[in-house]
Enzyme design. Structure first.
Site: not given
Ligand code: BG6
Length: 466
Positions: A164, A366
């Site tokens: 990211e 993700e």
């Molecule tokens: C992504 C990141 O943006 O979202 C992760 O790569 C992150 O590191 C995931 O945990 C979920 O976001 P958050 O803020 O709910 O942890």
């Protein structure tokens, strides 16, 4: 487009799950590990990253659970400061050994390791020397990359350069402790990261037999609020700035033309050293990692001083920018209890747009639902909302495959509960529950959620039942 029948998920589809080092490992100061910028994070009421999910001490147990889940792939990140405590210089052999053990354990259980080289946790020592504003960080990353490829390249075939990068540029606060970089500085950081990734890609191809490497930005289709052409221009502006800048550079090694005009207009153009554009053009990724959570909707900018609305922004919150775009509501979508839009069809839209632009295999690195899961009195976690969320997204991924997208795998966020970037431990994503709360570490016991058994079945039957 409606289809009479959907194409199946490919037989070798990489059903996986993801985590990142600083959010899951803990052991923040053990076995020679140095500090990263994330270790400076000590929020008062929510979990910090010191113990996280204590994966460092539960590694074998966790891999066993991955095997029981049936994972074909596990995407994790390597902590730069476990390998190089100062970000450069002396190598920490215990750090090398930890990931050797993890990789061996994964392979012994038939799980493909997918390694992210850098996931938000810049070495503190490098940050203190200017971080990504300093061109020396490019060299440090190159050296670090070489160590990783030489240490693990005999077993790790899938590599991701930077997680990211676009979030780090568009939501820079958590990534620049103690400083608030100007936009001009941010686009220089961005350029330096591009060059560092390109060098890592070239090195991977030289050092890792059959190695495959790609970026892992957070990509999402941007919708215009209305069919008003001015809204369409705004959505195109933001999609280019938020997404295509990063993928165009990774794939074609050139600046997106609209983005370059924006940088010129605003006075943000980075300094480009001689030979860098050649390096960028030569580095060719083999696949694209894509983090997808939700689409965003925008309206035409009015350039009246109100386009940018400061709000508590995390990576999915649109802020707006004077003369570029204004954040808008999308009443067609539901939202999570943490305010993120839920848009499974948006995943299909996003995958189609990416594939149409680049024609490279795509790995979803993700996607998932953050929720306040509860351990009930029967000792279980009934996360049917997560099952529903993922069912809908898997279905859209299958439709994207049927549309012709070369989707090679799907790694939901996250394998196990971990510390969220903004909401600590109250926002959980895992298939495996970790018994702890924000401040009380309790037993750190691993408990399989209902979604664990559901995903196990999905993997077994290679997809959702039609
Ligand atoms: C992504 C990141 O943006 O979202 C992760 O790569 C992150 O590191 C995931 O945990 C979920 O976001 P958050 O803020 O709910 O942890």
């Amino acid at each position: 487009m409606f289809y009479k029948n959907c194409k199946p998920f490919p037989n070798n589809f990489l059903w996986g799950a993801s985590t990142s080092a600083y959010q899951v490992e803990g052991a923040y100061d053990e076995d020679g590990k140095g500090l990263s910028i994330q270790d400076l994070h000590h929020p008062k009421d929510i979990a910090d990253f010191k113990v996280a999910s204590d994966h460092y001490h539960h590694m074998k147990e966790d891999v066993k659970l991955m095997a029981e889940l049936g994972l074909r792939a596990y995407r994790f990140s390597i902590s730069w400061v476990r390998i190089l405590p100062e970000g450069e210089g002396e190598v920490n052999e215990k750090g090398i050994a930890f990931y050797n053990e993890l990789i061996d354990e994964l392979i012994a259980h038939g799980i493909e390791p997918i390694v992210t080289m850098y996931h938000f946790d810049l070495p503190l020592a490098l940050h203190e020397k200017g971080g990504w504003n300093n061109r020396d960080t490019i060299k440090a990353f190159e050296v670090y990359a070489e160590i990783l490829f030489k240490s693990y390249g005999d077993r790790v075939k899938y590599w991701l350069t930077i997680n990211e990068q676009n979030v780090m540029i568009n939501h820079p606060n958590a990534m620049n402790p103690g400083k608030n970089p100007s936009k001009k500085e941010l686009y220089q950081q961005c350029h330096n990261m591009f060059v560092a990734s390109a060098k890592a890609i070239k090195l991977c191809h030289q050092l890792v037999p059959n190695g495959k490497i790609g970026p892992a930005p957070n990509i999402t289709a941007i919708y215009p609020e209305k069919c008003n052409p001015a809204d369409v221009i705004a959505s195109d502006n933001w999609e280019s700035l938020r997404c295509w800048l990063y993928l165009d550079m990774a794939v074609y090694g050139r600046y997106h033309s609209l983005v370059w005009s924006y940088l010129e207009e605003k006075g943000y153009t980075p300094k480009i050293e001689e030979g860098e554009m050649e390096i960028l053009a030569e580095a060719k990724p083999d696949f694209l990692g894509v983090n997808y959570y939700a689409t965003a909707t925008v309206a035409a900018a009015k350039n009246d001083g109100n386009d940018c609305q400061p709000r508590n922004g995390d990576q999915q919150v649109m802020i707006g920018e004077e003369g570029v775009y204004r954040a808008a509501q999308n009443d067609y979508l539901e939202i999570t209890e943490f305010g993120w839009m839920i848009d499974s069809i948006g995943l299909r839209v996003t995958l189609r747009r990416i594939y149409d632009r680049y024609h490279l295999p795509i790995l979803i690195t993700e996607n998932g639902l953050g929720a306040k899961d509860e351990l009930t009195s029967d000792g279980a976690i009934h996360d049917e909302y997560r099952i529903d969320y993922l069912t809908r997204h898997f279905h859209q991924a299958q439709l994207a495959i049927t549309d012709g997208v070369d989707l090679i795998g799907y790694c939901p966020w996250s394998f196990i509960d971990l510390v969220s970037t903004h909401q600590g431990y109250r926002k959980r994503y895992g298939f495996v529950y970790v018994e702890r709360d924000e401040k009380d570490l309790k037993r750190l016991k691993r408990i399989k959620k209902d979604s664990f058994y559901w995903y196990q079945n999905i993997i077994k039957q290679n997809g959702i039942e039609e």
